[in-house]
Design a protein around this motif. Structure first.
Motif, mmCIF file in Angstrom:
data_model
loop_
_atom_site.group_PDB
_atom_site.id
_atom_site.type_symbol
_atom_site.label_atom_id
_atom_site.label_comp_id
_atom_site.label_asym_id
_atom_site.label_seq_id
_atom_site.Cartn_x
_atom_site.Cartn_y
_atom_site.Cartn_z
ATOM 1 N N LEU A 270 0.858 -1.177 0.000
ATOM 2 C CA LEU A 270 0.000 0.000 0.000
ATOM 3 C C LEU A 270 0.898 1.231 0.000
ATOM 4 N N HIS A 271 0.669 2.125 -0.946
ATOM 5 C CA HIS A 271 1.512 3.316 -1.074
ATOM 6 C C HIS A 271 0.610 4.544 -1.213
ATOM 7 N N VAL A 272 0.824 5.531 -0.348
ATOM 8 C CA VAL A 272 -0.086 6.669 -0.244
ATOM 9 C C VAL A 272 0.663 7.977 -0.454
ATOM 10 N N TYR A 273 0.116 8.834 -1.300
ATOM 11 C CA TYR A 273 0.619 10.196 -1.457
ATOM 12 C C TYR A 273 -0.440 11.131 -0.894
ATOM 13 N N ALA A 274 -0.074 11.927 0.127
ATOM 14 C CA ALA A 274 -1.037 12.773 0.845
ATOM 15 C C ALA A 274 -0.713 14.243 0.691
ATOM 16 N N LEU B 267 1.786 16.847 -8.869
ATOM 17 C CA LEU B 267 0.952 18.036 -8.821
ATOM 18 C C LEU B 267 -0.512 17.762 -9.150
ATOM 19 N N ASP B 268 -0.820 16.565 -9.645
ATOM 20 C CA ASP B 268 -2.214 16.229 -9.952
ATOM 21 C C ASP B 268 -3.039 15.959 -8.702
ATOM 22 N N GLY B 269 -2.379 15.730 -7.556
ATOM 23 C CA GLY B 269 -3.130 15.513 -6.324
ATOM 24 C C GLY B 269 -2.901 14.152 -5.709
ATOM 25 N N PRO B 270 -3.588 13.873 -4.590
ATOM 26 C CA PRO B 270 -3.341 12.663 -3.798
ATOM 27 C C PRO B 270 -3.848 11.389 -4.468
ATOM 28 N N PHE B 271 -3.256 10.271 -4.075
ATOM 29 C CA PHE B 271 -3.688 8.969 -4.592
ATOM 30 C C PHE B 271 -3.159 7.868 -3.683
ATOM 31 N N THR B 272 -3.698 6.669 -3.882
ATOM 32 C CA THR B 272 -3.250 5.478 -3.159
ATOM 33 C C THR B 272 -3.051 4.344 -4.150
ATOM 34 N N LEU B 273 -1.938 3.644 -4.032
ATOM 35 C CA LEU B 273 -1.653 2.476 -4.860
ATOM 36 C C LEU B 273 -1.769 1.226 -4.000
ATOM 37 N N GLU C 268 -7.261 -0.636 -14.710
ATOM 38 C CA GLU C 268 -6.664 -0.842 -16.038
ATOM 39 C C GLU C 268 -5.158 -0.619 -15.942
ATOM 40 N N ARG C 269 -4.381 -1.553 -16.442
ATOM 41 C CA ARG C 269 -2.933 -1.568 -16.195
ATOM 42 C C ARG C 269 -2.235 -0.292 -16.647
ATOM 43 N N LYS C 270 -2.582 0.247 -17.801
ATOM 44 C CA LYS C 270 -1.910 1.433 -18.308
ATOM 45 C C LYS C 270 -2.091 2.615 -17.361
ATOM 46 N N GLN C 271 -3.314 2.813 -16.877
ATOM 47 C CA GLN C 271 -3.581 3.933 -15.976
ATOM 48 C C GLN C 271 -2.864 3.755 -14.642
ATOM 49 N N VAL C 272 -2.879 2.525 -14.124
ATOM 50 C CA VAL C 272 -2.206 2.265 -12.848
ATOM 51 C C VAL C 272 -0.704 2.458 -12.996
ATOM 52 N N ARG C 273 -0.130 2.008 -14.113
ATOM 53 C CA ARG C 273 1.308 2.140 -14.327
ATOM 54 C C ARG C 273 1.729 3.605 -14.346
ATOM 55 N N GLU C 274 0.914 4.460 -14.924
ATOM 56 C CA GLU C 274 1.236 5.887 -14.970
ATOM 57 C C GLU C 274 1.325 6.470 -13.558
ATOM 58 N N ILE C 275 0.402 6.062 -12.685
ATOM 59 C CA ILE C 275 0.408 6.560 -11.312
ATOM 60 C C ILE C 275 1.572 5.954 -10.535
ATOM 61 N N GLU C 276 1.887 4.689 -10.805
ATOM 62 C CA GLU C 276 3.058 4.065 -10.183
ATOM 63 C C GLU C 276 4.331 4.812 -10.562
ATOM 64 N N GLU C 277 4.417 5.243 -11.803
ATOM 65 C CA GLU C 277 5.583 6.013 -12.244
ATOM 66 C C GLU C 277 5.666 7.334 -11.482
#
Length: 293
Positions: A123-127, A229-235, A258-267
């Motif tokens: 679990l990875h969180v950007y706050a 800069l797009d804002g918070p998220f959780t992986l 969807e893998r492509k969208q998740v990969r972008e946030i992981e990056e």
């Protein structure tokens, strides 16, 4: 495909501090399934020939709490459902509704995300707005919900505080999940609830930050490069290898699988971690903030 989600993360209710087990949160509006469970519970009790006080004593709850469950005014915790099914010899009738009761403790928009979170191996969180719910103290969480607009009723505040704290059971799972946080410096400098509340919150961050499976990093305000800069998220990565991204936005948060969208946030998150202070430097930074309070 992405699935629309809501804007705020809540969780299941946990134990209170008193001698009686916590009766659980009051259900959200239109939670008909909770009323259905209540009717089933009452029917099973009557079929067993038990008066409410007798049944309450057998399961270890107050009479008023059992009444609240039967009337659909409270969401029963899993331990009550297990015990009631056994005591009333319900043959699994009540257990069949256990999963639905657990889901009902979450606002509808967070039910799927909560399920993934509870089963996470990573679990990875950007706050960016407040200390992540998984790290919040009781007082800090109450301050957050007290400041909510439109104003929340007092009983709703208590419900959501209990729900938020119960999510922290994730830290105690065996084997423990790998959890990391990147928190904006401004979040840690904003004394929500007052200096005393914030002091307790920073102390809790220090404690969690020393757990072997937890890493906390601070994103300094003065950095010149910033990938989030797009804002918070959780992986989230689940036990079966699914990778999910929960992205928060104003009244339009989403759960992506969807893998492509998740990969972008992981990056994004990988770069954020490289730009933030290291975990060791972050704890030193938090310790300095504590000294300044």
């Amino acid at each position: 495909m992405s699935e629309p989600m809501g804007v705020e993360n809540e969780g299941a209710a946990g134990l209170g501090d008193g001698q009686q087990p916590d009766p659980g949160p009051e259900p959200e509006v239109n939670s008909g399934i909770v009323r259905v469970f209540g009717r089933q519970l009452k029917c099973c009790r009557l079929r067993a020939g038990l008066e409410r006080p007798e049944f309450a004593s057998m399961v270890g709850y107050s009479v008023s709490t059992i009444a609240a469950y039967e009337q659909g005014r409270r969401i029963p915790p899993p331990r009550l459902i297990d015990r009631a099914d056994e005591v009333l010899d319900a043959g699994g009738v009540l257990l069949e509704m256990k999963e639905e009761m657990e889901k009902a403790q979450y606002p509808p928009f967070f039910q799927d995300a909560a399920r993934f979170e509870a089963g996470a191996v990573e679990l990875h969180v950007y706050a960016t707005k407040a200390v992540p719910g998984l790290l919040q103290t009781k007082d800090y969480a109450r301050a957050v919900f007290t400041m909510w607009r439109p104003l929340l009723l007092e009983e709703v505040i208590e419900q959501r505080v209990a729900a938020r704290l119960a999510r922290q059971e994730l830290f105690a799972q065996t084997p423990p999940p790998t959890i990391s946080f990147v928190i904006e410096e401004a979040v840690l400098r904003r004394p929500l609830g007052g200096r005393s509340v914030m002091r307790g919150q920073l102390e809790q961050l220090m404690i969690y930050g020393q757990c072997r499976n937890v890493e906390i990093q601070v994103m300094p305000t003065e950095v010149e490069e910033h990938a989030g800069l797009d804002g918070p998220f959780t992986l989230i990565e689940t036990r079966d290898g699914r990778r999910i991204a929960y992205v928060e936005g104003h009244k339009d948060s989403r759960l992506y699988s969807e893998r492509k969208q998740v990969r972008e946030i992981e990056e994004q998150y990988g770069i954020l971690r490289a730009q933030a202070l290291t975990p060791r430097a972050s704890l030193a930074f938090i310790e300095k903030l504590l000294g300044d309070l």
